[in-house]
Design an enzyme around this catalytic site. Sequence first.
Site, short mmCIF file in Angstrom:
data_model
loop_
_atom_site.label_atom_id
_atom_site.label_comp_id
_atom_site.label_asym_id
_atom_site.label_seq_id
_atom_site.Cartn_x
_atom_site.Cartn_y
_atom_site.Cartn_z
N ARG A 269 2.53 -4.36 17.82
CA ARG A 269 3.81 -5.06 17.87
C ARG A 269 4.74 -4.16 18.65
O ARG A 269 5.20 -3.15 18.14
CB ARG A 269 4.26 -5.23 16.42
CG ARG A 269 5.40 -6.14 16.15
CD ARG A 269 5.73 -6.06 14.67
NE ARG A 269 4.98 -7.01 13.87
CZ ARG A 269 5.36 -8.27 13.66
NH1 ARG A 269 6.49 -8.72 14.18
NH2 ARG A 269 4.64 -9.07 12.91
N ARG B 33 1.77 -12.35 -0.89
CA ARG B 33 0.40 -12.60 -0.40
C ARG B 33 -0.21 -13.83 -1.04
O ARG B 33 0.16 -14.21 -2.14
CB ARG B 33 -0.48 -11.39 -0.74
CG ARG B 33 -0.05 -10.09 -0.07
CD ARG B 33 -0.72 -9.94 1.25
NE ARG B 33 -0.16 -8.87 2.07
CZ ARG B 33 -0.75 -8.44 3.18
NH1 ARG B 33 -1.89 -8.95 3.59
NH2 ARG B 33 -0.18 -7.51 3.92
N ARG C 294 0.85 -1.20 0.00
CA ARG C 294 0.00 0.00 0.00
C ARG C 294 0.88 1.25 0.00
O ARG C 294 1.99 1.24 0.50
CB ARG C 294 -0.91 0.01 1.24
CG ARG C 294 -2.15 -0.87 1.05
CD ARG C 294 -3.06 -0.79 2.24
NE ARG C 294 -2.46 -1.39 3.41
CZ ARG C 294 -1.89 -0.73 4.40
NH1 ARG C 294 -1.85 0.59 4.40
NH2 ARG C 294 -1.36 -1.38 5.41
N ASP D 94 -9.68 -9.91 8.65
CA ASP D 94 -9.11 -8.58 8.40
C ASP D 94 -10.07 -7.42 8.72
O ASP D 94 -9.63 -6.39 9.19
CB ASP D 94 -8.67 -8.47 6.93
CG ASP D 94 -7.75 -7.29 6.67
OD1 ASP D 94 -6.91 -6.98 7.52
OD2 ASP D 94 -7.90 -6.65 5.61
N HIS E 69 -10.81 -2.53 11.39
CA HIS E 69 -9.73 -3.37 10.87
C HIS E 69 -9.52 -4.53 11.84
O HIS E 69 -8.53 -4.58 12.57
CB HIS E 69 -8.46 -2.50 10.76
CG HIS E 69 -7.35 -3.12 9.99
ND1 HIS E 69 -6.03 -2.77 10.19
CD2 HIS E 69 -7.34 -4.06 9.02
CE1 HIS E 69 -5.27 -3.47 9.38
NE2 HIS E 69 -6.04 -4.26 8.66
N SER F 158 -1.62 -4.12 10.00
CA SER F 158 -1.35 -5.07 8.92
C SER F 158 -0.09 -5.88 9.22
O SER F 158 0.90 -5.34 9.73
CB SER F 158 -1.14 -4.30 7.61
OG SER F 158 -2.28 -3.55 7.31
N ALA F 159 -0.14 -7.16 8.88
CA ALA F 159 1.00 -8.07 9.03
C ALA F 159 1.46 -8.22 10.48
O ALA F 159 2.65 -8.31 10.76
CB ALA F 159 2.16 -7.63 8.12
N CYS F 160 0.50 -8.23 11.42
CA CYS F 160 0.82 -8.47 12.84
C CYS F 160 0.11 -9.73 13.35
O CYS F 160 -0.10 -9.89 14.55
CB CYS F 160 0.42 -7.28 13.70
SG CYS F 160 1.52 -5.87 13.50
N LYS G 78 -3.10 -11.15 12.33
CA LYS G 78 -4.57 -11.29 12.41
C LYS G 78 -5.03 -12.62 11.81
O LYS G 78 -5.86 -13.31 12.37
CB LYS G 78 -5.28 -10.13 11.68
CG LYS G 78 -5.34 -8.86 12.49
CD LYS G 78 -6.41 -7.90 12.01
CE LYS G 78 -6.23 -7.44 10.59
NZ LYS G 78 -4.94 -6.74 10.36
N THR G 79 -4.45 -12.96 10.63
CA THR G 79 -4.88 -14.20 9.98
C THR G 79 -4.54 -15.40 10.88
O THR G 79 -5.34 -16.32 11.03
CB THR G 79 -4.22 -14.33 8.59
OG1 THR G 79 -4.53 -13.14 7.86
CG2 THR G 79 -4.73 -15.53 7.83
N ASN G 80 -3.36 -15.37 11.50
CA ASN G 80 -2.98 -16.48 12.38
C ASN G 80 -3.94 -16.60 13.56
O ASN G 80 -4.34 -17.70 13.95
CB ASN G 80 -1.55 -16.30 12.91
CG ASN G 80 -0.52 -16.46 11.80
OD1 ASN G 80 -0.80 -17.08 10.78
ND2 ASN G 80 0.66 -15.89 12.00
N LYS H 295 -9.75 -2.30 1.56
CA LYS H 295 -9.47 -1.17 2.47
C LYS H 295 -10.24 0.09 2.06
O LYS H 295 -10.72 0.84 2.91
CB LYS H 295 -7.98 -0.87 2.50
CG LYS H 295 -7.09 -2.06 2.77
CD LYS H 295 -7.33 -2.67 4.12
CE LYS H 295 -6.26 -3.72 4.39
NZ LYS H 295 -6.45 -4.41 5.65
N TYR I 277 -1.69 -3.37 -6.81
CA TYR I 277 -1.50 -4.10 -5.56
C TYR I 277 -2.74 -4.08 -4.65
O TYR I 277 -3.34 -3.02 -4.46
CB TYR I 277 -0.30 -3.53 -4.77
CG TYR I 277 -0.26 -4.12 -3.37
CD1 TYR I 277 0.22 -5.41 -3.17
CD2 TYR I 277 -0.78 -3.43 -2.28
CE1 TYR I 277 0.19 -5.99 -1.92
CE2 TYR I 277 -0.81 -4.01 -1.03
CZ TYR I 277 -0.32 -5.29 -0.85
OH TYR I 277 -0.37 -5.86 0.39
N GLY I 278 -3.04 -5.21 -4.04
CA GLY I 278 -4.08 -5.43 -3.04
C GLY I 278 -4.83 -4.21 -2.56
O GLY I 278 -5.77 -3.73 -3.19
O1 SAT Z 1 -3.81 -3.37 2.25
S1 SAT Z 1 -3.81 -4.80 1.94
O2 SAT Z 1 -5.17 -5.26 1.92
O3 SAT Z 1 -3.21 -5.02 0.67
C1 SAT Z 1 -2.98 -5.65 3.12
C2 SAT Z 1 -2.92 -4.94 4.41
O4 SAT Z 1 -2.17 -3.97 4.53
O5 SAT Z 1 -3.62 -5.34 5.36
MN MN Z 2 -5.40 -5.54 6.97
#
Ligand code: SAT
Ligand code: MN
Length: 590
Positions: A406, A375, A80, A286, A237, A259-261, A263-265, A217, A208-209
């Site tokens: 984090r 990703r 992003r 997410d 979020h 992001s990337a902390c 959440k998915t886990n 988002k 990108y995403g």
């Molecule tokens: O923004 S994305 O959806 O690409 C990924 C993220 O930052 O959570």
């Molecule tokens: Mn996110």
Amino acid sequence: MATATPLPTPLARLSQPVAEWVESVRALTQPADVYWCEGTDAEREEFTARLVRDGELTRLDPEQFPDCHLYRSNPADVARVEHLTYICTRSKEDAGPNNNWMEPQAAHAKMRELFRGCMRGRTLYVIPYCMGPVDSPLARCGVEITDSTYVALNMLIMTRAGRPALERIAREGTFVRGLHSVGELDPNRRFIMHFPEELSIESFGSGYGGNALLGKKCHALRIASWQAREEGWLAEHMLIVGLQSPKGETHYVAAAFPSACGKTNLAMLIPPESMPGWKVFTVGDDIAWLHPGADGRLWAINPEAGYFGVVPGTNRETNRNAYDMIRRDTLFTNVALTADNQPWWEGLPSGSPRIDWQGRPFDPARGPAAHPNSRFTVSARRNPSYSPHADDPRGVPISAIIFGGRRREVAPLVYEARSWAHGVLVGASVASETTAAAVGQVGVVRRDPMAMQPFCGYNFADYWRHWLTVGGKLARPPRIFHVNWFRRDPQGKFLWPGFGENLRVLAWMLERCADKARAVESGIGLLPQPKDLDTAGLDVSPERLSALLSVDAELWRKEVAETRAYLSKYGGRIPAEMWAELEKTAAALG
Ligand code: SAT
Ligand code: MN
């Protein structure tokens, strides 16, 4: 006499406002053709085949990774771009110090010049989508127009896209307009603009995403947070997860992390062997839309239908559900390849990379083989822990809200807010080390209130006030907690094992919600004592546990001072309740 089944109405004729908007975009962008997405499996297969034919997707080893593909993005388009993301409201104050702002007419003029003729020779895809179950009153719809087949394919996985969404739009008449073009992927001609007052998004120059999948988002957080304030709910979020105790009771919690902390886990957590009888059900990983219910509780839906998760670090130990999930029907972006055409990323215990994420022979001197923000895109239904209530139009009732970041130091493993108002302050005070999910320096601590710093579509001060208002409507509000799985010892080693073991902390929270677990008052909130956590079978020494649960008054006085300075940026707009809670904390710390 047999009658022929009537042909379905062409999508282009279902909704007049959508058709008119598509026509105006067609006239501006000049595509070679226009394609309306039905949202069928056959269509998804056709898009995949087209991308393979065009050399944009690589088919992965069909034995080990059936129906999986690799997409390599432009190397300058991997995350992003917060510095190029704008909220365009008539009044600058409405966007707040937390957002880049541009005057709406100026922003439209700038974007019109970028979009003019930009789709020549390309297909314009029209993707009607619904964020949330199509039959849910809590869901909201949008239409994305894009000239990228890759983006269209991702949207078909990430949202409930196609005819049923457009039928709902035709009935309701309102929808979020999202216009996207990859342009020339030039970082100097890249903007992500949001017009919350018009419910519209204009995104140019990135595939990108979070920059390009506009349902995610841009719509489900930035525009939806604005819509939610007007309509009396919250767009957050947050992951949503159901936890079933050995007694068979299920409680749902919503948790906000940057992001990337992880959440998915957390959303797909596997209970440790020493906690038999627990079960975990994923509702979302997410984004959560939280609505006050008639029963005084807060009800949540996950607006998304897929996961766009970070790949590196995923393995059998850290997230077995995700590891199994992404072995078929998965679109990988920017991972590496092994010699036998399997995807590879840092954190896998076996295999070795032959080709790096940029398609070059792997050379460790050039950095990691997979991009740190590589990703996977996969349908949520592929998740072994998918909750049957993820499609429930009513959503799920939330027992606890968790904020986290984090942090190497300062924040203890867990504490509970004294009240909803204190919880709002705790959320507003979240700080976290930056990750590769956004362009910029990684690992620096920054304020990330409610993990919404990059995603709140309006002035944070107004947003916190709205949080207080929503809390006031709840006869049975969720309890609010703060966690930090990332605390380290002076040597830099993580103090807490994390992953599945986080269930021990969640179990304490659920006991607190049932008024069964103890907690001690501290200056910053309510903490468990080491003996209050179930540590059976856990290899963490008592000293480490006390360190994890310790509150260093000196560091916290500094934290309070930093929070005060941060909130002061919002001037007189900060609700008095938040200052009162901050002063309570300051006084308790001495
Ligand atoms: O923004 S994305 O959806 O690409 C990924 C993220 O930052 O959570
Ligand atoms: Mn996110």
